[in-house]
Enzyme design. Structure first.
Site, PDB file in Angstrom:
ATOM      1  N   HIS A 121       0.877  -1.175   0.000  1.00 45.22           N
ATOM      2  CA  HIS A 121       0.000   0.000   0.000  1.00 45.22           C
ATOM      3  C   HIS A 121       0.917   1.229   0.000  1.00 45.22           C
ATOM      4  CE1 HIS A 121      -2.766   2.929   1.914  1.00 45.22           C
ATOM      5  NE2 HIS A 121      -3.747   2.158   1.476  1.00 45.22           N
ATOM      6  N   ASP A 198       3.247  -4.695   8.098  1.00 45.64           N
ATOM      7  CA  ASP A 198       2.021  -3.911   8.016  1.00 45.64           C
ATOM      8  C   ASP A 198       0.845  -4.894   8.065  1.00 45.64           C
ATOM      9  OD1 ASP A 198      -0.247  -2.656   7.133  1.00 45.64           O
ATOM     10  OD2 ASP A 198       0.666  -1.733   5.366  1.00 45.64           O
ATOM     11  N   GLN A 201      -4.314  -5.296   6.797  1.00 47.88           N
ATOM     12  CA  GLN A 201      -5.298  -6.194   6.157  1.00 47.88           C
ATOM     13  C   GLN A 201      -5.337  -7.571   6.785  1.00 47.88           C
ATOM     14  OE1 GLN A 201      -7.562  -5.383   4.054  1.00 47.88           O
ATOM     15  NE2 GLN A 201      -6.840  -3.332   3.540  1.00 47.88           N
ATOM     16  N   LYS A 224     -10.367  -1.369  10.576  1.00 45.15           N
ATOM     17  CA  LYS A 224     -10.547  -2.499   9.647  1.00 45.15           C
ATOM     18  C   LYS A 224     -10.944  -3.760  10.401  1.00 45.15           C
ATOM     19  CE  LYS A 224      -7.172  -0.773   6.329  1.00 45.15           C
ATOM     20  NZ  LYS A 224      -7.943  -0.148   5.265  1.00 45.15           N
ATOM     21  N   CYS A 362      -4.721   2.456  -3.652  1.00 46.72           N
ATOM     22  CA  CYS A 362      -3.480   2.968  -3.046  1.00 46.72           C
ATOM     23  C   CYS A 362      -2.340   1.966  -3.228  1.00 46.72           C
ATOM     24  CB  CYS A 362      -3.647   3.297  -1.567  1.00 46.72           C
ATOM     25  SG  CYS A 362      -4.768   4.654  -1.282  1.00 46.72           S
TER      26      CYS A 362
HETATM   27  N1  7TS Z   1      -1.568  -0.767   4.785  1.00 46.05           N
HETATM   28  C1  7TS Z   1      -2.456  -1.531   4.140  1.00 46.05           C
HETATM   29  C2  7TS Z   1      -2.053  -2.907   3.704  1.00 46.05           C
HETATM   30  C3  7TS Z   1      -3.742  -1.044   3.915  1.00 46.05           C
HETATM   31  O1  7TS Z   1      -4.625  -1.819   3.284  1.00 46.05           O
HETATM   32  C4  7TS Z   1      -4.094   0.256   4.355  1.00 46.05           C
HETATM   33  C5  7TS Z   1      -5.440   0.855   4.070  1.00 46.05           C
HETATM   34  C6  7TS Z   1      -3.130   0.995   5.035  1.00 46.05           C
HETATM   35  C7  7TS Z   1      -1.883   0.455   5.228  1.00 46.05           C
HETATM   36  C8  7TS Z   1      -3.437   2.352   5.591  1.00 46.05           C
HETATM   37  O2  7TS Z   1      -4.281   2.221   6.693  1.00 46.05           O
HETATM   38  P1  7TS Z   1      -4.905   3.509   7.398  1.00 46.05           P
HETATM   39  O3  7TS Z   1      -5.891   2.954   8.374  1.00 46.05           O
HETATM   40  O4  7TS Z   1      -3.786   4.221   8.060  1.00 46.05           O
HETATM   41  O5  7TS Z   1      -5.533   4.319   6.309  1.00 46.05           O
HETATM   42  N2  7TS Z   1      -6.124   0.282   2.984  1.00 46.05           N
HETATM   43  C9  7TS Z   1      -7.234   0.765   2.384  1.00 46.05           C
HETATM   44  C10 7TS Z   1      -7.846   0.104   1.314  1.00 46.05           C
HETATM   45  O6  7TS Z   1      -7.452  -0.957   0.835  1.00 46.05           O
HETATM   46  N3  7TS Z   1      -8.923   0.810   0.908  1.00 46.05           N
HETATM   47  O7  7TS Z   1      -9.019   1.892   1.698  1.00 46.05           O
HETATM   48  C11 7TS Z   1      -7.969   1.866   2.623  1.00 46.05           C
END
Ligand code: 7TS
Length: 404
Positions: A121, A198, A201, A224, A362
């Site tokens: 991401h 990370d 997911q 999530k 992303c």
């Molecule tokens: N890393 C991964 C693997 C992610 O899927 C996401 C967000 C992030 C980092 C960032 O997380 P945040 O909570 O700090 O925003 N992924 C997604 C997505 O797949 N669609 O919207 C956000």
């Protein structure tokens, strides 16, 4: 026994309609829905004991502090961290990664190497690029294959005495691939490199054990995994967290302040400047309780069944191509219809009450690899059903007729 209809009753939003149709929510990889138990924890905090923490002598402040610290202990137990102070509350995965990347500015020198993967991401790419700009370190990338698996023999070749850090996601948000993180961690440690995983997911689907993984840093977002937005966690081994400098300066993160010199608080407070998301932290704890009451083995088994069913059904649609065909996958399906822009399909599905995500998710390097502008992504959670998947398949068939 897992009964999806009983589970669905915990999620008030699942009874609503969108564009006159029952909501089918397949955008779980972006954010999950919230059960009543988590909503109740939020309402309870603001209704009954809203107060700033760690500093008041009064009862409300003590109550809020106790609940917030209890949540930290729940997270510690969930991830099997050795100490509660190895859990830092952040605003989410992005914040956690930036905290670590910023901390490494003073620990890297020109020519040091950092390894990321082709499946990341943007939030696990850009902070490291910024770190490279600040330090002169070099970014290397583990390539992927057509199935969306990382090529481990190429990873082996990238590792050297220059490698200082390795950053890989546990599960890809765009393709659903579950990466072989234990192998990645063990190999990195052989050259004394630190590893950040990370888990944004992964945490909605499985329960990581940071000690068994022997991982140096593990990060996740509450939103999530049934929790609220604006809160997340950073796990770091105590020794690493002591080595990293603070990320932000301010209240709560100090031991003593004079204009000549400031000393910093002990872990975890060293990394928690300012008033935190108190309610969010407490609700994160409630979300972890909720998911553990169902059980991650049960969740994984049920979602795997949904994934297999959806994959089979989608394959029946002519001209539909699935991206991400690894044998090790979670319940994420990225796909396109031949000759049709993903955005157009997403818009028609929305008219039918079906929420999917379209675009590059992303993860532009993955889209570049497949030479596509984006995909349609359906991501399933344990409260989804096969009949909702049938609705998706029928809606895609209709969209295909309308658009071709
Ligand atoms: N890393 C991964 C693997 C992610 O899927 C996401 C967000 C992030 C980092 C960032 O997380 P945040 O909570 O700090 O925003 N992924 C997604 C997505 O797949 N669609 O919207 C956000």
């Amino acid at each position: 026994m897992f009964n999806v209809e009983t589970i669905r009753k915990d999620f008030p939003i699942l009874t609503r309609k969108v564009n006159g149709k029952p909501l089918v929510y397949f955008d779980n990889a972006a954010t999950s829905q919230k059960p009543q138990q988590v909503i109740d924890a939020i309402v309870d905090y603001y209704s009954n004991y809203n107060s700033n923490i760690h500093r008041g002598v009064h009862s409300l402040s003590q109550e809020a502090t106790d609940k917030y610290e209890l949540a930290r202990h729940k997270i510690q137990k969930h991830f099997n961290a050795q100490f509660a102070h190895e859990i830092i509350f952040t605003s989410g995965t992005t914040h956690s990664i930036n905290l670590v990347a910023s901390g490494f500015s003073s620990l890297l020198k020109k020519g040091d190497e950092i390894i990321v993967s082709a499946l990341e991401h943007h939030s696990n790419i850009v902070p490291w690029q910024m770190l490279c700009e600040r330090t002169g370190a070099i970014l290397k990338v583990i390539p992927m294959n057509q199935d969306g698996d990382l090529i481990m023999s190429e990873y082996d070749k990238l590792l050297s005495k220059q490698t200082k850090l390795v950053f890989v996601n546990h599960i890809s948000n765009a393709l659903g691939t579950i990466n072989p993180i234990k192998y990645i961690i063990d190999k990195a440690h052989q050259v004394d490199a630190a590893v950040l995983i990370d888990g944004a997911q992964a945490c909605p689907h499985l329960k990581p054990d940071v000690q068994a993984l022997d991982v140096d840093f593990y990060v996740a977002s509450a939103h999530k995994m049934c929790g609220p937005t604006g809160v997340g966690m950073l796990y770091g081994k105590e020794a690493w967290l002591n080595k990293l400098p603070p990320y932000q300066g301010g209240g709560e993160m100090i031991a003593e302040v004079t204009f000549q010199k400031t000393t910093y608080a002990e872990l975890p407070h060293k990394f928690e400047a300012g008033t935190p998301n108190i309610c969010g932290g407490i609700a994160f704890g409630a979300a972890i309780d909720y998911m553990n009451t169902i059980g991650f083995d049960v969740i994984a088994h049920y979602e795997q069944d949904l994934l297999e069913y959806a994959t089979l059904k989608l394959h029946e649609i002519e001209g539909l191509k699935i991206y991400g065909t690894s044998k090790n996958k979670t319940s994420v399906i990225s796909f396109n219809l031949e000759g049709i822009h993903p955005y157009d399909v997403g818009t028609i599905l929305d008219k039918m009450g079906i929420a999917v995500r379209t675009g590059h998710h992303c993860a532009q390097p993955i889209m570049d690899y497949f030479k596509i502008p984006g995909t349609i992504r359906a991501s399933f959670a344990f409260y989804n059903t096969k009949s909702e998947i049938d609705s998706l398949v029928n809606a895609i068939k209709k969209a295909k007729m309308m658009l071709s």
